[in-house]
Design a protein around this motif. Structure first.
Motif, PDB file in Angstrom:
ATOM      1  N   UNK A  35      18.736  -9.734 -16.596  1.00  0.00           N
ATOM      2  CA  UNK A  35      18.111  -9.617 -15.449  1.00  0.00           C
ATOM      3  C   UNK A  35      17.493 -10.787 -15.077  1.00  0.00           C
ATOM      4  N   UNK A  36      17.077 -11.701 -15.975  1.00  0.00           N
ATOM      5  CA  UNK A  36      16.275 -12.887 -15.877  1.00  0.00           C
ATOM      6  C   UNK A  36      17.476 -13.904 -15.149  1.00  0.00           C
ATOM      7  N   UNK A  37      18.690 -13.900 -15.627  1.00  0.00           N
ATOM      8  CA  UNK A  37      19.877 -14.785 -15.079  1.00  0.00           C
ATOM      9  C   UNK A  37      19.756 -14.495 -13.506  1.00  0.00           C
ATOM     10  N   UNK A  38      19.872 -13.139 -13.348  1.00  0.00           N
ATOM     11  CA  UNK A  38      20.415 -12.738 -11.807  1.00  0.00           C
ATOM     12  C   UNK A  38      19.164 -13.303 -10.928  1.00  0.00           C
ATOM     13  N   UNK A  39      17.639 -13.128 -11.435  1.00  0.00           N
ATOM     14  CA  UNK A  39      16.418 -13.317 -10.773  1.00  0.00           C
ATOM     15  C   UNK A  39      16.502 -14.884 -10.696  1.00  0.00           C
ATOM     16  N   UNK A  40      16.860 -15.661 -11.425  1.00  0.00           N
ATOM     17  CA  UNK A  40      16.798 -17.306 -11.583  1.00  0.00           C
ATOM     18  C   UNK A  40      17.699 -17.627 -10.450  1.00  0.00           C
ATOM     19  N   UNK A  41      19.078 -17.085 -10.407  1.00  0.00           N
ATOM     20  CA  UNK A  41      19.934 -17.214  -9.314  1.00  0.00           C
ATOM     21  C   UNK A  41      19.230 -17.036  -7.786  1.00  0.00           C
ATOM     22  N   UNK A  42      18.587 -15.661  -7.877  1.00  0.00           N
ATOM     23  CA  UNK A  42      18.233 -15.466  -6.455  1.00  0.00           C
ATOM     24  C   UNK A  42      17.019 -16.256  -6.167  1.00  0.00           C
ATOM     25  N   UNK A  43      16.196 -16.897  -6.984  1.00  0.00           N
ATOM     26  CA  UNK A  43      15.005 -17.661  -6.921  1.00  0.00           C
ATOM     27  C   UNK A  43      15.628 -19.023  -6.424  1.00  0.00           C
ATOM     28  N   UNK A  44      16.558 -19.558  -6.986  1.00  0.00           N
ATOM     29  CA  UNK A  44      17.306 -20.666  -6.544  1.00  0.00           C
ATOM     30  C   UNK A  44      17.775 -20.648  -5.319  1.00  0.00           C
ATOM     31  N   UNK A  45      18.546 -19.582  -4.829  1.00  0.00           N
ATOM     32  CA  UNK A  45      18.774 -19.152  -3.509  1.00  0.00           C
ATOM     33  C   UNK A  45      18.148 -19.246  -2.440  1.00  0.00           C
ATOM     34  N   UNK A  46      17.000 -18.502  -2.921  1.00  0.00           N
ATOM     35  CA  UNK A  46      15.787 -18.354  -1.991  1.00  0.00           C
ATOM     36  C   UNK A  46      16.091 -17.887  -0.421  1.00  0.00           C
ATOM     37  N   UNK A  47      16.894 -16.765  -0.329  1.00  0.00           N
ATOM     38  CA  UNK A  47      17.317 -16.091   0.919  1.00  0.00           C
ATOM     39  C   UNK A  47      17.733 -14.801   0.468  1.00  0.00           C
ATOM     40  N   UNK A  48      16.795 -13.890   0.473  1.00  0.00           N
ATOM     41  CA  UNK A  48      17.228 -12.397   0.264  1.00  0.00           C
ATOM     42  C   UNK A  48      16.223 -11.598  -0.490  1.00  0.00           C
ATOM     43  N   UNK A  49      16.548 -10.436  -0.774  1.00  0.00           N
ATOM     44  CA  UNK A  49      15.548  -9.445  -1.371  1.00  0.00           C
ATOM     45  C   UNK A  49      16.421  -8.998  -2.716  1.00  0.00           C
ATOM     46  N   UNK A  50      15.355  -8.842  -3.810  1.00  0.00           N
ATOM     47  CA  UNK A  50      15.769  -8.183  -4.693  1.00  0.00           C
ATOM     48  C   UNK A  50      15.246  -6.780  -5.122  1.00  0.00           C
ATOM     49  N   UNK A  51      15.890  -5.754  -5.640  1.00  0.00           N
ATOM     50  CA  UNK A  51      15.218  -4.586  -5.973  1.00  0.00           C
ATOM     51  C   UNK A  51      15.008  -4.666  -7.581  1.00  0.00           C
ATOM     52  N   UNK A  52      13.991  -4.251  -8.061  1.00  0.00           N
ATOM     53  CA  UNK A  52      13.872  -4.205  -9.588  1.00  0.00           C
ATOM     54  C   UNK A  52      12.906  -3.356  -9.908  1.00  0.00           C
ATOM     55  N   UNK A  53      12.800  -3.162 -11.305  1.00  0.00           N
ATOM     56  CA  UNK A  53      11.864  -2.344 -11.949  1.00  0.00           C
ATOM     57  C   UNK A  53      10.245  -3.541 -11.845  1.00  0.00           C
ATOM     58  N   UNK A  54       9.257  -2.856 -11.654  1.00  0.00           N
ATOM     59  CA  UNK A  54       8.156  -3.594 -11.694  1.00  0.00           C
ATOM     60  C   UNK A  54       7.512  -3.695 -12.976  1.00  0.00           C
ATOM     61  N   UNK A  55       8.293  -4.421 -13.698  1.00  0.00           N
ATOM     62  CA  UNK A  55       7.826  -4.865 -15.177  1.00  0.00           C
ATOM     63  C   UNK A  55       7.188  -6.255 -15.072  1.00  0.00           C
ATOM     64  N   UNK A  56       6.021  -6.084 -14.571  1.00  0.00           N
ATOM     65  CA  UNK A  56       5.286  -7.322 -14.192  1.00  0.00           C
ATOM     66  C   UNK A  56       4.838  -8.258 -15.292  1.00  0.00           C
TER      67      UNK A  56
END
Length: 152
Positions: free
Chosen positions: A75-96
């Protein structure tokens, strides 16, 4: 004793759980879903990457919808890619409290919407899972457009 909604646990037989269609309808349209299941009963974006295409390494263009595999190892790899892209929405568990949440959500996203209750995801055939997801969920907006959509 199995936990309620343990479908996202390490014991789950699959990681392909579809987003409830009402969420996509409320937030869309999206240009790309880079980790879509196949088959799927409804579209989550205009274009979809699914196996054998590796959505982590394939090009991302436009506004992304991301309901990634929730395994701790990926999951960290997917979120890192999303953060780098910085255009969209992710749905994840709130494992804060997790490292991926700290690095790629708290430090990188533009807005968050914590969902009330626990979602019931769907199987790839469209059937709604009887048990809930087993944890609270959060929508993570990356970029101003997605933050505005969460706000509305």
């Amino acid at each position: 004793m199995p936990s309620i909604g343990s479908h996202h646990s390490a014991r789950a037989a699959t990681e392909e759980w579809l987003t409830p269609p009402a969420i996509i309808a409320a937030l869309g349209p999206f240009d790309l879903d880079p980790c879509a299941p196949m088959p799927r009963p409804w579209r989550t974006a205009r274009a979809h990457y699914y196996r054998p295409i590796d959505g982590l390494t394939a090009p991302w263009r436009g506004r992304i919808w991301l309901n990634p595999p929730y395994s701790a190892g990926i999951i960290g790899r997917w979120l890192a890619r999303m953060a780098a892209h910085n255009h969209g929405t992710a749905l994840i568990f709130a494992r804060t409290e997790t490292q991926p949440f700290f690095r790629h959500v708290w430090e990188a996203c533009t807005a968050l919407l914590f969902l009330e209750g626990r979602l019931h995801f769907h199987f790839p055939d469209g059937t709604r899972a009887k048990a809930n997801g087993g944890a609270p969920s959060v929508l993570c907006a990356y970029g101003r457009e997605d933050a505005d959509r969460l706000a509305s």
